[in-house]
Write a protein that holds these residues in place. Structure first.
Motif, PDB file in Angstrom:
ATOM      1  N   UNK A  20       0.683 -37.946 -69.665  1.00  0.00           N
ATOM      2  CA  UNK A  20       0.868 -37.312 -68.365  1.00  0.00           C
ATOM      3  C   UNK A  20       1.829 -36.139 -68.447  1.00  0.00           C
ATOM      4  N   UNK A  21       2.724 -36.149 -69.422  1.00  0.00           N
ATOM      5  CA  UNK A  21       3.713 -35.077 -69.509  1.00  0.00           C
ATOM      6  C   UNK A  21       3.265 -33.935 -70.414  1.00  0.00           C
ATOM      7  N   UNK A  22       2.343 -34.212 -71.343  1.00  0.00           N
ATOM      8  CA  UNK A  22       2.014 -33.199 -72.341  1.00  0.00           C
ATOM      9  C   UNK A  22       0.577 -32.721 -72.281  1.00  0.00           C
ATOM     10  N   UNK A 147      11.986 -34.911 -95.756  1.00  0.00           N
ATOM     11  CA  UNK A 147      10.895 -34.706 -94.800  1.00  0.00           C
ATOM     12  C   UNK A 147      11.047 -35.632 -93.597  1.00  0.00           C
ATOM     13  N   UNK A 148      11.433 -36.879 -93.857  1.00  0.00           N
ATOM     14  CA  UNK A 148      11.639 -37.828 -92.761  1.00  0.00           C
ATOM     15  C   UNK A 148      12.776 -37.359 -91.846  1.00  0.00           C
ATOM     16  N   UNK A 149      13.861 -36.839 -92.421  1.00  0.00           N
ATOM     17  CA  UNK A 149      14.968 -36.318 -91.622  1.00  0.00           C
ATOM     18  C   UNK A 149      14.507 -35.143 -90.775  1.00  0.00           C
ATOM     19  N   UNK A 150      13.703 -34.256 -91.348  1.00  0.00           N
ATOM     20  CA  UNK A 150      13.200 -33.098 -90.604  1.00  0.00           C
ATOM     21  C   UNK A 150      12.369 -33.542 -89.397  1.00  0.00           C
ATOM     22  N   UNK A 151      11.534 -34.562 -89.588  1.00  0.00           N
ATOM     23  CA  UNK A 151      10.711 -35.046 -88.468  1.00  0.00           C
ATOM     24  C   UNK A 151      11.583 -35.573 -87.344  1.00  0.00           C
ATOM     25  N   UNK A 152      12.594 -36.379 -87.664  1.00  0.00           N
ATOM     26  CA  UNK A 152      13.488 -36.934 -86.642  1.00  0.00           C
ATOM     27  C   UNK A 152      14.279 -35.824 -85.946  1.00  0.00           C
ATOM     28  N   UNK A 153      14.706 -34.835 -86.711  1.00  0.00           N
ATOM     29  CA  UNK A 153      15.484 -33.731 -86.145  1.00  0.00           C
ATOM     30  C   UNK A 153      14.637 -32.902 -85.188  1.00  0.00           C
ATOM     31  N   UNK A 154      13.391 -32.633 -85.564  1.00  0.00           N
ATOM     32  CA  UNK A 154      12.509 -31.852 -84.703  1.00  0.00           C
ATOM     33  C   UNK A 154      12.115 -32.626 -83.451  1.00  0.00           C
ATOM     34  N   UNK A 155      11.915 -33.932 -83.581  1.00  0.00           N
ATOM     35  CA  UNK A 155      11.620 -34.747 -82.402  1.00  0.00           C
ATOM     36  C   UNK A 155      12.775 -34.680 -81.415  1.00  0.00           C
ATOM     37  N   UNK A 156      13.994 -34.796 -81.920  1.00  0.00           N
ATOM     38  CA  UNK A 156      15.176 -34.715 -81.045  1.00  0.00           C
ATOM     39  C   UNK A 156      15.261 -33.355 -80.356  1.00  0.00           C
ATOM     40  N   UNK A 157      14.959 -32.298 -81.109  1.00  0.00           N
ATOM     41  CA  UNK A 157      14.990 -30.950 -80.532  1.00  0.00           C
ATOM     42  C   UNK A 157      13.947 -30.787 -79.440  1.00  0.00           C
ATOM     43  N   UNK A 158      12.749 -31.294 -79.675  1.00  0.00           N
ATOM     44  CA  UNK A 158      11.685 -31.204 -78.677  1.00  0.00           C
ATOM     45  C   UNK A 158      12.030 -32.003 -77.424  1.00  0.00           C
ATOM     46  N   UNK A 160      15.015 -32.675 -76.329  1.00  0.00           N
ATOM     47  CA  UNK A 160      16.079 -31.961 -75.625  1.00  0.00           C
ATOM     48  C   UNK A 160      15.532 -30.782 -74.823  1.00  0.00           C
ATOM     49  N   UNK A 161      14.389 -30.234 -75.291  1.00  0.00           N
ATOM     50  CA  UNK A 161      13.763 -29.117 -74.595  1.00  0.00           C
ATOM     51  C   UNK A 161      12.794 -29.570 -73.518  1.00  0.00           C
ATOM     52  N   UNK A 162      12.708 -30.874 -73.278  1.00  0.00           N
ATOM     53  CA  UNK A 162      11.846 -31.407 -72.230  1.00  0.00           C
ATOM     54  C   UNK A 162      10.449 -31.748 -72.661  1.00  0.00           C
ATOM     55  N   UNK A 163      10.163 -31.687 -73.950  1.00  0.00           N
ATOM     56  CA  UNK A 163       8.842 -32.070 -74.465  1.00  0.00           C
ATOM     57  C   UNK A 163       8.938 -33.500 -74.978  1.00  0.00           C
ATOM     58  N   UNK A 164       8.309 -34.405 -74.251  1.00  0.00           N
ATOM     59  CA  UNK A 164       8.494 -35.833 -74.515  1.00  0.00           C
ATOM     60  C   UNK A 164       7.628 -36.265 -75.685  1.00  0.00           C
TER      61      UNK A 164
END
Length: 499
Positions: A20-22, A147-158, A160-164
């Motif tokens: 519903x959000x994306x 690579x696993x750290x990058x995925x978690x970091x990008x998820x957190x960034x998204x 924070x930007x309102x992309x659930x």
């Protein structure tokens, strides 16, 4: 894997909120709430399949994430897995323990490619190969955790930007890390890094299927006293593989998971047993073969660089924060087992060892014949699962924004695509009919790219954009990228030159 413990409805509701959000409203407004909920139940079922496949073998593991259904969550791609496959009952759930992940990673990196290790040690030299195998294990674990750290970091960034978003695939990680590498064609946004990763997956899928075809067809001359050549066997199994690729439901192939474990274990034990009975260990073999060392790297990277499977594995953990430790522990065992098998196999069979060490065993032994048949059957039935990566990416590009089952026309277009992909794999097996050479090409090119070049590049970009890039975390990753390019170019060049 863990059973569902009454949490399925919670998971489904969360996935429903993600949609519903994306999801663009234009795609979903006409759907009822029950239809949306049913769609996400199917999404979860596909996630379950990921880990059923991941337990197969290192050659299968590299293709799992392209079978995922994240395209619906972004409204950019098509139907992912076939509708009949999505009706698969729930059998698994997020919540794997670190021990389960350790075992699954081990099974990913100790597989059919292990039978090339004695030959790889011949090309690299005994002790240089042994210590290089341990180094590749360390480097693979490092870049997998990266690579696993990058995925978690990008998820957190998204978030924070309102992309659930709660998870990203390898392709999405590349796209989100390099949003500037994009251009628009025909109203569609294309990201160069996502394209590179997608092409890497497709090439690996075709290449590995070709390796399987070689493995399956090679025993025919010995088993039929020369009546059927390797080429004839390849042509015989081609139409059978085409029909297998048309399968819409992998549940019918689930038995191959256990079959693969039995076949690989039996093969490794048989090689060592016959080796010790018929040969003595030669400790005087060359310690290093620098000139042919690149041929060692290709086959070994084929086993170790399983980076495409790691994100789905991490995302099923009950506590994803424990994934790095599980990776490190698993790769200690992976490195030790592969290094010992390669070294012992080389010392037992010497410089006459074949590219597939099983071909160095007596061809008239009933045990050897049974093992070869068992491995061939397992790899034959594994081909459609390996091919699923390439065909999913291509089919999703042809049939985007699709929420309904196929029409007969779409069904046959899909079958045509799958037939062409199988034909390319068979053509690769025909042009490169040797098991070790095919491994060197696939491992040296695609696995170097996907395992030792792209992950550190993504890491450096994330660090740069967050203004946390330093000499301490920058130089080592630049060296890893340089190592990856050097290995890719030298291995691929030497393999093609010597074909």
């Amino acid at each position: 894997n863990a059973e569902y413990m009454g949490k399925n409805q919670v998971h489904t509701n969360e996935a429903h909120r993600d949609l519903s959000r994306t999801q663009p409203h234009s795609m979903t407004d006409h759907l009822s709430e029950d239809t949306k909920l049913g769609l996400h139940n199917r999404l979860i079922a596909v996630d379950d399949l990921d880990f059923e496949m991941s337990r197969k073998d290192s050659l299968v593991s590299s293709f799992i994430e392209s079978a995922k259904f994240e395209g619906y969550l972004e409204g950019k791609k098509g139907d992912g897995m076939d509708i009949s496959l999505l009706d698969k009952p729930h059998a698994e759930q997020q919540g794997q323990s670190p021990f389960q992940v350790i075992v699954n990673l081990f099974k990913c990196a100790v597989g059919s490619g292990s039978f090339n290790l004695p030959s790889a040690f011949k090309h690299g030299g005994l002790w240089l190969s042994f210590f290089s195998t341990c180094f590749l294990g360390f480097l693979s674990a490092f870049t997998i955790n990266q690579l696993a750290w990058c995925e978690r970091e990008l998820v957190s960034t998204l978030q924070a930007a309102g992309r659930h978003r709660t998870r990203l695939s390898y392709i999405e990680v590349g796209r989100e890390a390099f949003p500037m590498l994009a251009f628009t064609v025909g109203g569609r946004r294309i990201n160069i890094m996502a394209v590179i990763i997608s092409v890497g997956i497709i090439l690996t899928s075709i290449g590995v299927c070709g390796v399987y075809v070689i493995f399956v067809s090679k025993p025919f001359p010995d088993l039929t006293n020369g009546a059927i050549s390797q080429l004839d066997a390849t042509l015989i199994i081609f139409p059978l593989l085409v029909l297998m690729s048309w399968i819409r439901d992998f549940r019918y192939l689930s038995f191959t998971s256990v079959l693969g474990d039995i076949a690989v274990s039996a093969g490794l034990i048989t090689v060592l047993a016959f080796g010790f009975v018929e040969h003595d260990m030669d400790w005087t073999l060359p310690a290093a073969n620098v000139e042919t060392f690149p041929k060692f790297f290709g086959g070994t990277a084929f086993l170790f660089a399983i980076h495409i499977v790691v994100l789905p594995l991490m995302q099923t953990m009950k506590e994803p924060s424990k994934f790095p430790r599980a990776t490190n522990v698993s790769y200690v065992f992976i490195s030790v087992v592969n290094a010992l098998f390669g070294a012992i196999g080389y010392m037992l069979f010497g410089d006459t060892v074949e590219g597939n060490v099983i071909d160095s065993l007596p061809t008239d032994s009933g045990v050897v014949i049974a093992v070869r048949i068992l491995l061939a059957i397992d790899l034959f039935f594994t081909v459609p699962m390996v091919m699923s990566a390439a065909r999913e990416l291509i089919e999703n590009g042809i049939f985007p924004h699709k929420l309904t089952p196929d029409s007969w026309k779409q069904c046959w277009v899909r079958n045509f695509i799958r037939t062409c992909l199988v034909a390319l794999a068979v053509l690769f097996a025909y042009e490169v009919p040797h098991f070790d050479v095919a491994l060197d090409l696939v491992g040296g090119f695609t696995n170097s790219l996907m395992g030792f070049i792209i992950p550190p590049a993504i890491y450096l970009m994330i660090k740069y954009k967050s203004k946390t890039l330093t000499w301490f975390n920058g130089i080592p990753n630049l060296l890893i990228i340089a190592f990856g390019f050097t290995a890719l170019i030298s291995t691929t060049t030497m393999t093609i030159t010597n074909m």
